[in-house]
Design a protein around this motif. Structure first.
Motif, PDB file in Angstrom:
ATOM      1  N   ILE A  20      29.458  52.042  48.471  1.00 47.59           N
ATOM      2  CA  ILE A  20      30.705  51.327  48.840  1.00 47.59           C
ATOM      3  C   ILE A  20      30.042  49.927  48.183  1.00 47.59           C
ATOM      4  CG2 ILE A  20      32.356  50.501  50.487  1.00 47.59           C
ATOM      5  CD1 ILE A  20      31.193  52.382  52.074  1.00 47.59           C
ATOM      6  N   ARG A  21      29.626  49.184  48.009  1.00 44.00           N
ATOM      7  CA  ARG A  21      29.004  48.033  47.986  1.00 44.00           C
ATOM      8  C   ARG A  21      29.120  48.278  46.712  1.00 44.00           C
ATOM      9  NH1 ARG A  21      25.536  45.223  45.137  1.00 44.00           N
ATOM     10  NH2 ARG A  21      24.106  47.198  44.372  1.00 44.00           N
ATOM     11  N   ARG A  22      28.347  49.195  45.301  1.00 45.12           N
ATOM     12  CA  ARG A  22      28.924  49.023  44.359  1.00 45.12           C
ATOM     13  C   ARG A  22      30.072  48.881  43.954  1.00 45.12           C
ATOM     14  NH1 ARG A  22      23.887  53.065  44.614  1.00 45.12           N
ATOM     15  NH2 ARG A  22      25.690  54.349  44.746  1.00 45.12           N
ATOM     16  N   GLU A  23      30.823  50.323  44.675  1.00 45.92           N
ATOM     17  CA  GLU A  23      32.230  50.186  43.911  1.00 45.92           C
ATOM     18  C   GLU A  23      33.044  48.556  44.156  1.00 45.92           C
ATOM     19  OE1 GLU A  23      35.460  51.867  42.194  1.00 45.92           O
ATOM     20  OE2 GLU A  23      33.597  52.336  42.599  1.00 45.92           O
ATOM     21  N   MET A  24      32.686  48.318  45.164  1.00 44.19           N
ATOM     22  CA  MET A  24      33.282  46.792  45.747  1.00 44.19           C
ATOM     23  C   MET A  24      32.586  45.513  44.488  1.00 44.19           C
ATOM     24  SD  MET A  24      35.327  46.399  47.889  1.00 44.19           S
ATOM     25  CE  MET A  24      35.272  45.339  48.119  1.00 44.19           C
ATOM     26  N   ALA A  25      31.639  45.643  44.918  1.00 44.31           N
ATOM     27  CA  ALA A  25      30.923  44.799  42.836  1.00 44.31           C
ATOM     28  C   ALA A  25      31.526  45.156  41.685  1.00 44.31           C
ATOM     29  CB  ALA A  25      29.559  45.275  42.653  1.00 44.31           C
ATOM     30  N   ALA A  26      32.231  46.581  41.561  1.00 43.79           N
ATOM     31  CA  ALA A  26      32.298  46.885  40.538  1.00 43.79           C
ATOM     32  C   ALA A  26      33.804  46.457  40.514  1.00 43.79           C
ATOM     33  CB  ALA A  26      32.591  48.196  39.995  1.00 43.79           C
ATOM     34  N   ILE A  27      35.062  46.334  40.991  1.00 38.08           N
ATOM     35  CA  ILE A  27      36.050  45.812  41.887  1.00 38.08           C
ATOM     36  C   ILE A  27      36.000  44.911  41.487  1.00 38.08           C
ATOM     37  CG2 ILE A  27      38.161  45.582  43.351  1.00 38.08           C
ATOM     38  CD1 ILE A  27      37.406  48.263  44.595  1.00 38.08           C
ATOM     39  N   THR A  28      35.036  43.599  42.418  1.00 39.26           N
ATOM     40  CA  THR A  28      35.168  42.540  41.733  1.00 39.26           C
ATOM     41  C   THR A  28      34.377  42.289  40.568  1.00 39.26           C
ATOM     42  OG1 THR A  28      34.266  42.376  44.393  1.00 39.26           O
ATOM     43  CG2 THR A  28      34.424  40.174  42.401  1.00 39.26           C
ATOM     44  N   ALA A  29      34.242  42.671  39.997  1.00 40.82           N
ATOM     45  CA  ALA A  29      33.998  42.540  38.336  1.00 40.82           C
ATOM     46  C   ALA A  29      35.388  42.912  37.413  1.00 40.82           C
ATOM     47  CB  ALA A  29      32.825  43.570  37.875  1.00 40.82           C
ATOM     48  N   SER A  30      36.005  43.686  37.653  1.00 34.66           N
ATOM     49  CA  SER A  30      36.945  44.528  36.695  1.00 34.66           C
ATOM     50  C   SER A  30      37.946  43.799  37.536  1.00 34.66           C
ATOM     51  CB  SER A  30      36.843  45.601  36.787  1.00 34.66           C
ATOM     52  OG  SER A  30      37.412  45.932  38.073  1.00 34.66           O
ATOM     53  N   ALA A  73      32.185  56.200  57.736  1.00 37.99           N
ATOM     54  CA  ALA A  73      33.430  57.257  57.155  1.00 37.99           C
ATOM     55  C   ALA A  73      34.549  55.589  57.647  1.00 37.99           C
ATOM     56  CB  ALA A  73      33.559  58.006  57.565  1.00 37.99           C
ATOM     57  N   ARG A  74      34.552  55.317  58.749  1.00 42.32           N
ATOM     58  CA  ARG A  74      35.307  54.264  59.544  1.00 42.32           C
ATOM     59  C   ARG A  74      35.769  52.831  58.492  1.00 42.32           C
ATOM     60  NH1 ARG A  74      33.972  56.366  64.245  1.00 42.32           N
ATOM     61  NH2 ARG A  74      32.879  54.691  64.960  1.00 42.32           N
ATOM     62  N   LEU A  75      34.528  53.106  58.114  1.00 42.60           N
ATOM     63  CA  LEU A  75      34.563  51.733  57.267  1.00 42.60           C
ATOM     64  C   LEU A  75      35.037  51.445  55.748  1.00 42.60           C
ATOM     65  CD1 LEU A  75      32.893  48.680  56.771  1.00 42.60           C
ATOM     66  CD2 LEU A  75      31.232  50.140  56.023  1.00 42.60           C
ATOM     67  N   ALA A  76      34.724  53.026  55.081  1.00 41.53           N
ATOM     68  CA  ALA A  76      34.967  53.108  53.458  1.00 41.53           C
ATOM     69  C   ALA A  76      36.953  53.150  54.074  1.00 41.53           C
ATOM     70  CB  ALA A  76      34.364  54.575  53.526  1.00 41.53           C
ATOM     71  N   ARG A  77      37.176  53.519  55.049  1.00 37.75           N
ATOM     72  CA  ARG A  77      38.640  54.053  55.378  1.00 37.75           C
ATOM     73  C   ARG A  77      39.499  52.929  55.628  1.00 37.75           C
ATOM     74  NH1 ARG A  77      37.353  58.217  58.171  1.00 37.75           N
ATOM     75  NH2 ARG A  77      36.973  57.611  59.774  1.00 37.75           N
ATOM     76  N   THR A  78      38.411  51.824  56.137  1.00 37.73           N
ATOM     77  CA  THR A  78      39.321  50.035  56.255  1.00 37.73           C
ATOM     78  C   THR A  78      38.777  49.662  54.733  1.00 37.73           C
ATOM     79  OG1 THR A  78      38.242  50.263  58.614  1.00 37.73           O
ATOM     80  CG2 THR A  78      38.929  48.075  57.802  1.00 37.73           C
ATOM     81  N   THR A  79      37.625  49.340  54.386  1.00 35.31           N
ATOM     82  CA  THR A  79      38.013  49.214  53.358  1.00 35.31           C
ATOM     83  C   THR A  79      38.911  48.811  51.743  1.00 35.31           C
ATOM     84  OG1 THR A  79      34.995  48.962  53.902  1.00 35.31           O
ATOM     85  CG2 THR A  79      36.647  48.527  51.427  1.00 35.31           C
ATOM     86  N   ASN A  80      39.551  50.822  52.450  1.00 41.08           N
ATOM     87  CA  ASN A  80      40.369  51.304  51.525  1.00 41.08           C
ATOM     88  C   ASN A  80      42.024  50.322  51.801  1.00 41.08           C
ATOM     89  OD1 ASN A  80      38.563  51.969  49.511  1.00 41.08           O
ATOM     90  ND2 ASN A  80      38.811  54.327  50.560  1.00 41.08           N
ATOM     91  N   GLU A  81      42.091  51.013  53.624  1.00 42.63           N
ATOM     92  CA  GLU A  81      43.321  49.942  53.739  1.00 42.63           C
ATOM     93  C   GLU A  81      43.338  48.525  53.017  1.00 42.63           C
ATOM     94  OE1 GLU A  81      43.160  51.295  57.776  1.00 42.63           O
ATOM     95  OE2 GLU A  81      43.103  52.780  57.791  1.00 42.63           O
ATOM     96  N   THR A  82      42.197  47.601  53.201  1.00 49.67           N
ATOM     97  CA  THR A  82      42.436  46.685  52.867  1.00 49.67           C
ATOM     98  C   THR A  82      42.141  45.882  51.508  1.00 49.67           C
ATOM     99  OG1 THR A  82      40.293  45.637  54.760  1.00 49.67           O
ATOM    100  CG2 THR A  82      40.614  44.521  52.917  1.00 49.67           C
ATOM    101  N   LEU A  83      41.959  46.994  50.897  1.00 47.37           N
ATOM    102  CA  LEU A  83      42.396  47.076  49.200  1.00 47.37           C
ATOM    103  C   LEU A  83      43.948  47.024  49.409  1.00 47.37           C
ATOM    104  CD1 LEU A  83      38.897  48.652  47.984  1.00 47.37           C
ATOM    105  CD2 LEU A  83      39.416  46.285  47.561  1.00 47.37           C
ATOM    106  N   THR A  84      44.532  48.442  49.454  1.00 42.93           N
ATOM    107  CA  THR A  84      45.266  48.544  49.265  1.00 42.93           C
ATOM    108  C   THR A  84      46.803  47.079  49.768  1.00 42.93           C
ATOM    109  OG1 THR A  84      44.782  51.085  49.864  1.00 42.93           O
ATOM    110  CG2 THR A  84      47.426  50.121  50.213  1.00 42.93           C
TER     111      THR A  84
END
Length: 481
Positions: free
Chosen positions: A222-232, A249-260
């Motif tokens: 999750i951290r690596r993907e968030m870093a990639a999203i921030t960079a791109s 898993a709940r953290l990942a789902r909440t993170t994706n909801e936040t990104l949405t």
């Protein structure tokens, strides 16, 4: 220690170490207590055997003292004189006397004087000693000491048992039981614990490290993907969601909801900027054209049109500024607003409306809410402007109590709002087909501002079909808390 894995491993190791140390101490204590109880029992049995022989009148020299190394014996009389000891006993401590040499002329004891004779044979007058030919039935006294038997000194547990000979002499028999086995067992268990504890702690630390590492592997993804999203700056990407149903898993789902939600917010902001630029471009271009024509041909100046475009620019700028403040999280004021008086005042100021507004407010009613008077007046004004734009011959506004709040309803007799469009009209820069002309003067922000203000005041704004056939906008606001 900045790593979660390291802190988890250290914490688990410390907890296990404390638990093992506490359990080990408890085991050693129980083991030592049990071994001492066994030594007490052995010493008491040995002491009672010797006391039993003495109580039957066996001469000191004929008393059997078997197993002297394991159970050294010392016998003293009433004056703490040693009368009998084990054959190879060289020194003793922890008994009634430290001597190991019997008193001279040791025998079964002197004959008691007539005054000392007990007629009933039940013991002395004080009843604290056993009767003639008897062994004390009381629990013996126990003590720790040492004994040197045939040049070997060791720790012993001594039991003291009283017995009275047939001649009336009360003797105290001290018999010992060795504590070497107890000490050896305790030392063995302690050594095993001290040897196994570090190994077990290393195993616990290693297992915790590996388990934590495996559990946190999705977090690293999750951290690596968030870093990639921030960079791109690509908000369409999402973090991987593990198949498990745990906290990660709940953290990942909440993170994706936040990104949405963030993607939607950014997209809405982009549309807002684009729509605002488009809405500003038209009146500015029209105004510039009129001014350029007027510069070349003053007699052709469309002064009313220029004023109208300027007013439209002013209104649009005010709307954009209010939306920016609302998006920034500006909170409404904490004052009390009387909606009935506010609606009457707002209607009284609308002298240029093409249709007179009918006001329906009960007399003597209390319609107080908490919020910003200016923002709530803006909501009422926007709703009346919308009704004036679409009404044919009637516009009405009513104020009434509604459950735990106040309801303001603005109605018109126009074409109404199609049911499938009743939510879209509250979006920014949205105008239905019959409201897109410049002459209508709307930029599609009035209803969006009205709903945003209502939501920030803890209320709602919805549209329904009016009894007159047109649209009925209902604003509901709660009473002051």
């Amino acid at each position: 220690m900045r790593s979660v894995r390291a802190r988890a491993a250290l914490g688990a190791t410390l907890v296990v170490a404390v638990a093992l140390v506490a359990a080990g101490l408890a085991v050693l204590l129980v083991l030592r207590t049990n071994l001492i109880d066994q030594a007490d029992l052995q010493a008491e049995v040995a002491a009672r055997e010797v006391a039993g022989e003495l109580a039957t009148g066996t001469p000191y020299g004929e008393v059997e003292l078997d197993d002297e190394e394991d159970h050294p014996v010392q016998v003293t009389d009433e004056e703490d004189r040693v009368v009998l000891v084990s054959k190879d006993l060289r020194a003793v401590t922890g008994t009634g006397a430290s001597g190991v040499t019997p008193a001279p002329a040791a025998s079964a004891g002197p004959s008691p004087s007539p005054g000392d004779d007990d007629d009933d044979g039940d013991g002395d007058d004080d009843g604290s000693r056993p009767g003639r030919g008897q062994v004390s039935h009381d629990d013996p006294d126990f003590s720790d000491g040492t004994a040197t038997v045939d040049r070997t000194t060791a720790d012993y547990r001594f039991a003291a048992v009283e017995a009275t000979t047939p001649d009336g002499v009360t003797l105290t028999v001290y018999a010992g039981a060795p504590l070497a086995a107890e000490q050896e067992a305790v030392d063995t268990v302690r050594g095993a614990m001290l040897t196994g504890l570090p190994v077990l702690l290393l195993v616990v630390a290693g297992v915790t490290w590996l388990v934590t590492r495996r559990a946190l592997r999705p977090v690293e993804g999750i951290r690596r993907e968030m870093a990639a999203i921030t960079a791109s700056e690509d908000l369409t990407r999402r973090v991987p969601e593990p198949d498990s149903r745990d906290e990660v898993a709940r953290l990942a789902r909440t993170t994706n909801e936040t990104l949405t939600a963030l993607e939607a917010s950014v997209e809405r902001q982009r549309r807002f900027v684009a729509d605002a630029s488009h809405e500003l471009r038209s009146p500015i271009a029209s105004l510039r054209t009129q001014l350029e024509v007027a510069e070349a041909h003053p007699e052709l100046l469309d002064l009313p049109g220029a004023v109208a475009d300027t007013v439209r620019l002013q209104v649009l700028a005010a709307d954009l500024l209010l939306l920016a403040r609302l998006d920034a999280g500006e909170k409404p004021g904490g004052g009390t607003v009387e909606l009935g008086a506010l609606v009457r005042e707002e209607v009284s100021q609308r002298t240029g409306d093409r249709i007179a507004v009918a006001v329906e407010i009960p007399e003597g009613g209390a319609f107080e809410v908490t919020g910003s008077r200016g923002q709530l007046a803006r909501v009422v004004g926007n709703l009346l402007d919308n009704a004036q734009r679409h009404a044919e011959a009637r516009v009405a506004v009513s104020v009434a109590a509604d459950g735990r709040g106040v309801r303001v309803e603005v109605r018109d007799d126009g074409a109404g709002v199609p049911e499938d469009e009743r939510e879209r009209i509250f979006e920014r820069f949205v105008r239905l087909d019959d409201a897109r002309s410049r002459d209508d003067g709307g930029a599609g922000l009035g209803l969006a501002i009205a709903r945003d203000v209502a939501a920030r005041h803890g209320g709602t704004l919805t549209v329904h079909r009016a009894d007159e056939g047109g649209a009925a906008f209902r604003l509901r606001l709660p009473h002051p808390a």
